[in-house]
Each structure stands twice: as structure tokens, then as C-alpha cells.
Design a protein around this motif. Structure first.
Motif, PDB file in Angstrom:
ATOM      1  N   ARG A  40       6.622  36.826 -11.435  1.00  0.00           N
ATOM      2  CA  ARG A  40       7.300  35.536 -11.221  1.00  0.00           C
ATOM      3  C   ARG A  40       6.326  34.428 -11.646  1.00  0.00           C
ATOM      4  O   ARG A  40       5.109  34.620 -11.562  1.00  0.00           O
ATOM      5  N   PRO A  41       6.882  33.280 -12.031  1.00  0.00           N
ATOM      6  CA  PRO A  41       6.009  32.210 -12.535  1.00  0.00           C
ATOM      7  C   PRO A  41       4.909  31.801 -11.558  1.00  0.00           C
ATOM      8  O   PRO A  41       3.838  31.380 -11.983  1.00  0.00           O
ATOM      9  N   ASP A  42       5.160  31.937 -10.249  1.00  0.00           N
ATOM     10  CA  ASP A  42       4.102  31.499  -9.314  1.00  0.00           C
ATOM     11  C   ASP A  42       3.168  32.630  -8.876  1.00  0.00           C
ATOM     12  O   ASP A  42       2.278  32.421  -8.051  1.00  0.00           O
ATOM     13  N   LEU A  64      -7.170  30.612   0.982  1.00  0.00           N
ATOM     14  CA  LEU A  64      -6.730  29.305   0.471  1.00  0.00           C
ATOM     15  C   LEU A  64      -5.235  29.094   0.687  1.00  0.00           C
ATOM     16  O   LEU A  64      -4.795  28.027   1.087  1.00  0.00           O
ATOM     17  N   TYR A  65      -4.468  30.147   0.427  1.00  0.00           N
ATOM     18  CA  TYR A  65      -3.010  29.998   0.528  1.00  0.00           C
ATOM     19  C   TYR A  65      -2.460  30.271   1.927  1.00  0.00           C
ATOM     20  O   TYR A  65      -1.513  29.621   2.358  1.00  0.00           O
ATOM     21  N   LEU A  99       4.349  47.841  -3.378  1.00  0.00           N
ATOM     22  CA  LEU A  99       3.739  46.872  -2.455  1.00  0.00           C
ATOM     23  C   LEU A  99       3.871  45.454  -2.995  1.00  0.00           C
ATOM     24  O   LEU A  99       4.174  44.520  -2.251  1.00  0.00           O
ATOM     25  N   ALA A 100       3.673  45.297  -4.299  1.00  0.00           N
ATOM     26  CA  ALA A 100       3.772  43.961  -4.904  1.00  0.00           C
ATOM     27  C   ALA A 100       5.209  43.444  -4.839  1.00  0.00           C
ATOM     28  O   ALA A 100       5.460  42.278  -4.518  1.00  0.00           O
ATOM     29  N   ASP A 101       6.159  44.335  -5.126  1.00  0.00           N
ATOM     30  CA  ASP A 101       7.578  43.935  -5.082  1.00  0.00           C
ATOM     31  C   ASP A 101       7.993  43.492  -3.682  1.00  0.00           C
ATOM     32  O   ASP A 101       8.861  42.651  -3.518  1.00  0.00           O
ATOM     33  N   LYS A 102       7.350  44.083  -2.663  1.00  0.00           N
ATOM     34  CA  LYS A 102       7.754  43.786  -1.280  1.00  0.00           C
ATOM     35  C   LYS A 102       6.943  42.656  -0.646  1.00  0.00           C
ATOM     36  O   LYS A 102       7.142  42.327   0.519  1.00  0.00           O
ATOM     37  N   LEU A 103       6.003  42.092  -1.385  1.00  0.00           N
ATOM     38  CA  LEU A 103       5.154  41.055  -0.782  1.00  0.00           C
ATOM     39  C   LEU A 103       6.010  39.914  -0.250  1.00  0.00           C
ATOM     40  O   LEU A 103       6.822  39.354  -0.985  1.00  0.00           O
ATOM     41  N   THR A 105       4.906  37.006   0.630  1.00  0.00           N
ATOM     42  CA  THR A 105       4.239  35.712   0.459  1.00  0.00           C
ATOM     43  C   THR A 105       4.637  35.024  -0.842  1.00  0.00           C
ATOM     44  O   THR A 105       5.035  35.661  -1.810  1.00  0.00           O
ATOM     45  N   THR A 106       4.507  33.711  -0.853  1.00  0.00           N
ATOM     46  CA  THR A 106       4.611  32.931  -2.084  1.00  0.00           C
ATOM     47  C   THR A 106       3.411  32.004  -2.110  1.00  0.00           C
ATOM     48  O   THR A 106       3.255  31.223  -1.191  1.00  0.00           O
TER      49      THR A 106
END
Length: 299
Positions: A40-42, A64-65, A99-103, A105-106
Motif C-alpha cells: 500500500r502507498p503508506d 515513532l509511529y 503476518l504483513a497482510d494481517k497487520l 497498523t497504519t
């Protein structure tokens, strides 16, 4: 969420040639899904050659996030779940892609050790931000050597001299160090969304590097907040922190060598003989003669 339990019969893998670089099945078995991964772009991709400060930068980005928003994550979710390792595929465990698909967070923070030419295309197509960390070759080879000694999903490293020759010949998992660091350095000339960090700069002045990172990410983090993050991401603090020191991941025998060993610049001097150092310098000069990338072996 606690760490994972591994299947009983995991044996050390053999290297094989894969898309022009040395690999082991634990990073190629899910290849089609890795390549089809929809960025995704972000998304923020953290890319490094193994043992170049990946976990350090991952943790800084996570703080940081999400350091303030979700403090309970800091004490309950290991870093390898907060920042999934995209190409990782270990039997009976969720893959890095899953795992990445289910993250939740944004932005999603995702890590890879793939060389630039094997990074899934969607990261470039979506113009994702990429944070790359390079570490000088001498300290990197020492760290990778100790890592392979204790990590059962990597090949047996042999003794130090054998390993040093392997490193120079580029027959390591994820391919030659030289091509990896130079590949992303070249990419940076045409792709403006890469922030190229040097491990030595981070050791020298973590606060300054965190500030530069914030500026690249467009984050307006206060000086106090940056200071807090810099302290929290100090090597000794991370080494003690069960959520960042990989002690909950059973593929590593931390009795042989800790996952976070020293985090210093110049430890290579405790490993290289004079002859090895001369041979390495000679080889390094040849391999790096066409790049403007400069790395320091001491600070």
C-alpha cells in the motif's frame, strides 16, 4: 502473545542458487506470494543485508509511529510480529506475507533482506518509502558469522576463516553483501523515496539519525519524544527487552551467541588477522571500485 513453538525436526538448510543469489528454502518456499504481495502507498519497507541494524531501525520506526498510541504493544508483541519479515517461511508458523497482510497498523512496517532486484514490484509501483540500512562489510561479516552459528534456519558457517572466504565469494544467504548495499545505493539515484542510513552514523549519533529519519518520513516529532525514543532504542535497553531481543523465537540458540551481540563499530578488529585484513581490503577495493558509496570501519 508469546513466541512460537517450532516443529521438532528442523535441520540446517543447504544453500542453493535462486534467481542468481544463494538462498535457503525458508526464504523461497512462499516465493509466488512474496512476489505478488500487494504493497500500500503508506507501507514502509525496512530493507537491509542481514545483521546491519535491521531490528534497531525497525524498533525506532515502531516507536515513532506507535510508541504513544499503543504502549501495550511494546510489552506484549515481539518485534518480529510488529514488523513482519516478508519472505520468512517456517513450517507450521504464519508466513511473513500472512503476518504483513494481517497487520492492524497504519502504516504497516515490513522488513526484507531481499536484494533490490527481488523486492516485490508493488513497493516501487506504490511509491512506498524504503528505509535502507548499510553496515560496513567487516563488522557485518563478523556479526553474520556469529548469527549463523546460533541460527538453525541458516547453513552451518564453518570456522571463521572459512566463513570470511564464503562472504567474499558472495555465497551467503541473500547473496553478496557488495551487490546488496550497492544495489540499493544505485536505486536511490532514480527512486527518491529511499532513505539510506549507515549503521556507523547511527552508533555515532542516534539522535541525529532519528531526526533525519523523521524528516524523511514527514513526522513532526518533538525533541523530547525523539530523545525518549533514542534512549528506548539504545542497544543495551533493546538487548534486555524480551520484545526486541528475539529470545521468544526458538530458531536461535542464544547460548551460542545472543541475537543482539555487541552492536558496536570496529569489533572486526577482534576477529580479523593481519593477513585476513589485507586480503579483505584488496578484495573490497576491487568489488567496490565502481560505487560512490563510502562506509566507515571505525568511528
Amino acid at each position: 502473545m508469546e513466541g512460537f513453538n517450532l516443529p521438532e525436526k528442523m535441520s540446517r538448510p543447504e544453500l542453493f542458487d535462486f534467481e542468481g543469489i544463494s538462498m535457503v528454502p525458508y526464504f523461497t518456499d512462499n516465493w509466488e506470494n512474496v512476489q505478488k504481495f500487494q504493497a500500500r502507498p503508506d507501507d514502509i519497507l525496512i530493507a537491509t543485508y542481514p545483521k546491519a541494524g535491521t531490528t534497531w531501525v525497525s524498533y525506532i520506526l515502531d516507536l515513532l509511529y506507535f510508541g504513544n498510541m499503543e504502549p501495550e504493544r511494546q510489552t506484549s508483541v515481539p518485534i518480529y510480529l510488529r514488523v513482519p519479515f516478508l519472505e520468512m517461511t517456517i513450517p507450521e508458523l504464519p508466513t511473513g506475507v500472512e503476518l504483513a497482510d494481517k497487520l492492524p497498523t497504519t502504516p504497516r512496517l515490513i522488513k526484507t533482506h531481499l536484494p533490490v532486484q527481488l523486492v516485490p514490484k508493488s513497493f516501487w509501483e506504490q511509491n512506498c518509502r524504503v528505509v535502507y540500512v548499510a553496515r560496513n562489510a567487516k563488522d557485518n561479516v563478523v556479526s553474520y558469522y556469529h548469527f549463523e552459528r546460533m541460527n538453525i534456519i541458516q547453513p552451518e558457517p564453518g570456522d571463521w576463516n572459512t566463513y570470511l572466504q564464503t562472504f567474499m565469494s558472495g555465497k551467503n544467504v541473500f547473496g553478496p553483501w557488495y551487490d546488496h548495499v550497492c544495489g540499493f545505493w544505485e536505486k536511490k539515484q532514480t527512486y527518491s523515496n529511499i532513505h539510506y542510513m549507515l549503521f556507523e552514523d547511527m552508533v555515532e549519533d542516534t539522535g541525529r539519525e532519528v531526526e533525519r529519519l523523521c524528516s524523511f518520513l514527514g513526522l513532526s516529532t518533538s525533541a523530547e519524544e525523539r530523545e525518549r525514543i533514542t534512549q528506548g532504542a539504545h542497544f543495551d535497553a533493546m538487548k534486555q527487552n524480551k520484545m526486541t531481543n528475539y529470545s521468544t523465537l526458538p530458531i536461535m540458540d542464544l547460548k551460542i551467541s545472543p541475537f543482539m551481540r555487541k552492536g558496536k563499530v570496529g569489533d572486526w578488529k577482534n576477529h580479523f588477522t593481519v593477513a585476513q585484513n589485507e586480503q579483505f581490503d584488496e578484495h573490497y577495493k576491487r568489488r567496490m571500485k565502481n560505487t560512490t558509496l563510502r562506509l566507515r570501519t571505525e568511528i
